[in-house]
Design a protein around this motif. Sequence first.
Motif, PDB file in Angstrom:
ATOM      1  N   ALA A 376      19.598  49.402  53.353  1.00 27.15           N
ATOM      2  CA  ALA A 376      20.580  50.058  54.083  1.00 27.15           C
ATOM      3  C   ALA A 376      21.871  49.311  54.037  1.00 27.15           C
ATOM      4  O   ALA A 376      23.019  49.775  54.416  1.00 27.15           O
ATOM      5  N   LYS A 377      21.677  47.991  54.215  1.00 25.32           N
ATOM      6  CA  LYS A 377      23.012  47.027  54.623  1.00 25.32           C
ATOM      7  C   LYS A 377      23.866  46.629  53.167  1.00 25.32           C
ATOM      8  O   LYS A 377      24.461  45.937  53.258  1.00 25.32           O
ATOM      9  N   LYS A 378      22.929  47.296  52.137  1.00 28.18           N
ATOM     10  CA  LYS A 378      23.480  46.996  50.900  1.00 28.18           C
ATOM     11  C   LYS A 378      23.524  45.498  50.207  1.00 28.18           C
ATOM     12  O   LYS A 378      24.197  45.151  49.520  1.00 28.18           O
ATOM     13  N   ARG A 379      22.459  44.836  50.653  1.00 27.31           N
ATOM     14  CA  ARG A 379      22.289  43.517  50.596  1.00 27.31           C
ATOM     15  C   ARG A 379      21.115  43.551  49.440  1.00 27.31           C
ATOM     16  O   ARG A 379      20.706  42.225  49.078  1.00 27.31           O
ATOM     17  N   LEU A 380      20.440  44.579  49.132  1.00 26.90           N
ATOM     18  CA  LEU A 380      19.479  44.741  48.157  1.00 26.90           C
ATOM     19  C   LEU A 380      19.669  45.974  47.496  1.00 26.90           C
ATOM     20  O   LEU A 380      19.765  47.046  48.022  1.00 26.90           O
ATOM     21  N   ASP A 381      19.532  45.931  46.070  1.00 25.20           N
ATOM     22  CA  ASP A 381      19.610  47.293  45.424  1.00 25.20           C
ATOM     23  C   ASP A 381      18.211  48.010  45.385  1.00 25.20           C
ATOM     24  O   ASP A 381      17.161  47.302  45.447  1.00 25.20           O
ATOM     25  N   PRO A 382      18.241  49.338  45.219  1.00 23.37           N
ATOM     26  CA  PRO A 382      17.033  50.313  45.434  1.00 23.37           C
ATOM     27  C   PRO A 382      16.087  49.912  44.823  1.00 23.37           C
ATOM     28  O   PRO A 382      14.671  49.760  44.755  1.00 23.37           O
ATOM     29  N   GLY A 383      16.460  49.453  43.110  1.00 16.26           N
ATOM     30  CA  GLY A 383      15.695  48.979  42.119  1.00 16.26           C
ATOM     31  C   GLY A 383      14.561  47.592  42.372  1.00 16.26           C
ATOM     32  O   GLY A 383      13.607  47.643  42.486  1.00 16.26           O
ATOM     33  N   LYS A 384      15.417  46.573  43.048  1.00 13.49           N
ATOM     34  CA  LYS A 384      14.654  45.421  43.383  1.00 13.49           C
ATOM     35  C   LYS A 384      13.935  45.886  44.511  1.00 13.49           C
ATOM     36  O   LYS A 384      12.510  45.126  44.623  1.00 13.49           O
TER      37      LYS A 384
END
Length: 689
Positions: A376-384
């Motif tokens: 949600a904070k864009k610190r991790l992409d959905p795939g990871k």
Amino acid sequence: MSTTIINPNEVVTKALLRFVTLPSRERAALITLDNGFDHTKPNSFGPGGLASLEAAIDEAVAAAPKFIALTGKPYIFCVGADITAMPLLTEREQALQLGRYGHQVFKKFKDSPVPTFAFINGAAMGGGLEVALHCHYRTVSSGAVALALPEVAIGLVPGWGGTQLLPNLIGIAPAAQVIIQNPLTQKTLKPAQARELGIADELFEPADYLERSLAWAEGVVDGTVTVTRPEIDRDMWDGVLFFARHQLDERLHGAVDSANKALDLLALAKSSTFDNGTAAEDEALADLLMGDQSRASLYAFDLVQRRAKRPAGAPDKGLARDVNKVGIVGAGLMASQLALLFVRRLEVPVVLTDLDQARADKGVGYVVAEIDKLVAKKRLDPGKAAKYKGLVSGSADKAAFADADLVLEAVFEDLGVKQQVWAEVEKIVRDDCVLATNTSSLSVSEQAAGLAHPERVVGLHFFNPVAMMPLLEIVRADRTDDATLATAFAVGKALKKSSVLVADRPAFVVNRLLTRFLGVVTAAVDNGTPIEVADSALDPLGLPMRPMALLTMVGPAVAHHVSETLHTAFPDRFGVSANLGRVVEAGKRGFVDGEGNPDPEVLALLRVGDSPSTADELRDEATTALAREIRLMLDKGVVADPRDIDLCMILGAGWPMHLGGVTPYLDREGISEKVTGARFLPPGVANAP
């Protein structure tokens, strides 16, 4: 200008000048900073580097190109002054020369009759960002890892124009944030933030960064690209600095010289001429460089940047075993934080176990929720994120550890409970599986005593919150073998922690010293010292938080338990506060409320004596106790060197750089010699010459 400052070990960052042909077929001068090494050894400015830059800008101006651009080698613009040379400065005049020479060179970009541009292609820190600020225009690559003026954190100020240029470019409030607040909270700017603040005029992607920057620069010179700068509000200048000074006093109590100097320089930037402002920077930098706080800060910086990366006593890394699956005993908050860390850093299966499936599932749920927050904070992409969620699982059956390479326990701090855990786990895991305990104070050797293979047991003491605290105390028990220890260090490195080897002694380093320190404070309260006096007595040290706030953060129950453990081991030095026990029994979070004021309900619980201490007496007693305890720890080999004590206190307790951790402060105040008969560090290592 010539300079007598010589650093025989300087890795000179050369300013390589070439001329490039623009789309218009006109020429531009491009100066590239490059020390000849890859990005792991960043560019920096020593006397030789400044001389090379001066020669390059002079040659470029003389050639009368369409514009002059300054950039860096791949991934690195420049990270500022070569701080390895600063301990070589033995006279104030040398420090003055260093500041003046940097100003002389950088000012040529500001005063150039040819338009100057900084193409910030990578990390830009300190003097690197300051030379960019001297240029007329700036672009930044979105791939630049960090931009910052971190000097205040290492006992200095931005001494090459930063305090004068930045507030007049972006305004006093954001400038104070970048120059003072960010360094003290260890924050840097991302490229998009630098663009938003106005430090950079344009932001380009890394793939074609240089080409687009050159085209943009030509557009600026031709007038087809317009650069707008905000009008600076000078009416609010004094008010912002008044508020900033108040905040600093609230937090640091005037203890950090560099922050105070930076505020003074920012105040000067409101109306001073640039030359007068930079002359004041020279004087301030010289004062600080010849002071104890900057030398202690530079010593601390060296510990964090160098010693932490080459841990003393670590075995040959070739002995380390591969870790392809991790088991964690327990699924509470600490265990769940550890599971998240292992999943993110090692990217291997992690299984949590607890007394029943519901508790194990709750731990897994925590990890999943935290992963979702990162997305949600864009610190991790959905795939990871999906991958990480698939790697974590929970079970009520320790049989899930059968193929684990490392099992870490994070259960209640009770020796009997931990021994029972290991007895159960050893029957399940392979003979080469490493067994690690996250105990904060209990003996690792006693935990391993009844096992068939005690040589594979090691302590991995993480600090809370796990994701943020960089220290990992690695505890070698009586029979821990080198392969197990090497695996522990390899895991610590993979987790991006700074590991310090400690002996298996009660509470190890950080908790032992904090408990000794807090024990003096709580004993003073027991004896009748008012809570507000006891809590503020250490303010002159500029610690990150007052003792009562620290006690609240640690938790009274944990602090009480550790004090009991240490009292059992060292009854002559560690007491157990009856009042702290009452706070624990009452379920209170500490002695003070959220505002730091004494909690009336706690005051009603206390039973105190009639021999209060003054703030000065208490501070003397606390620092004396620290000096005595550190000497005993070194004599008993808890760590190899005083530097490891300081490294632990900086990374594990957040003790400030201006103290150098703890031993430089004790040395410079004469406490070490008074209490133990000798300094901890040789003269000149962490103090002014």
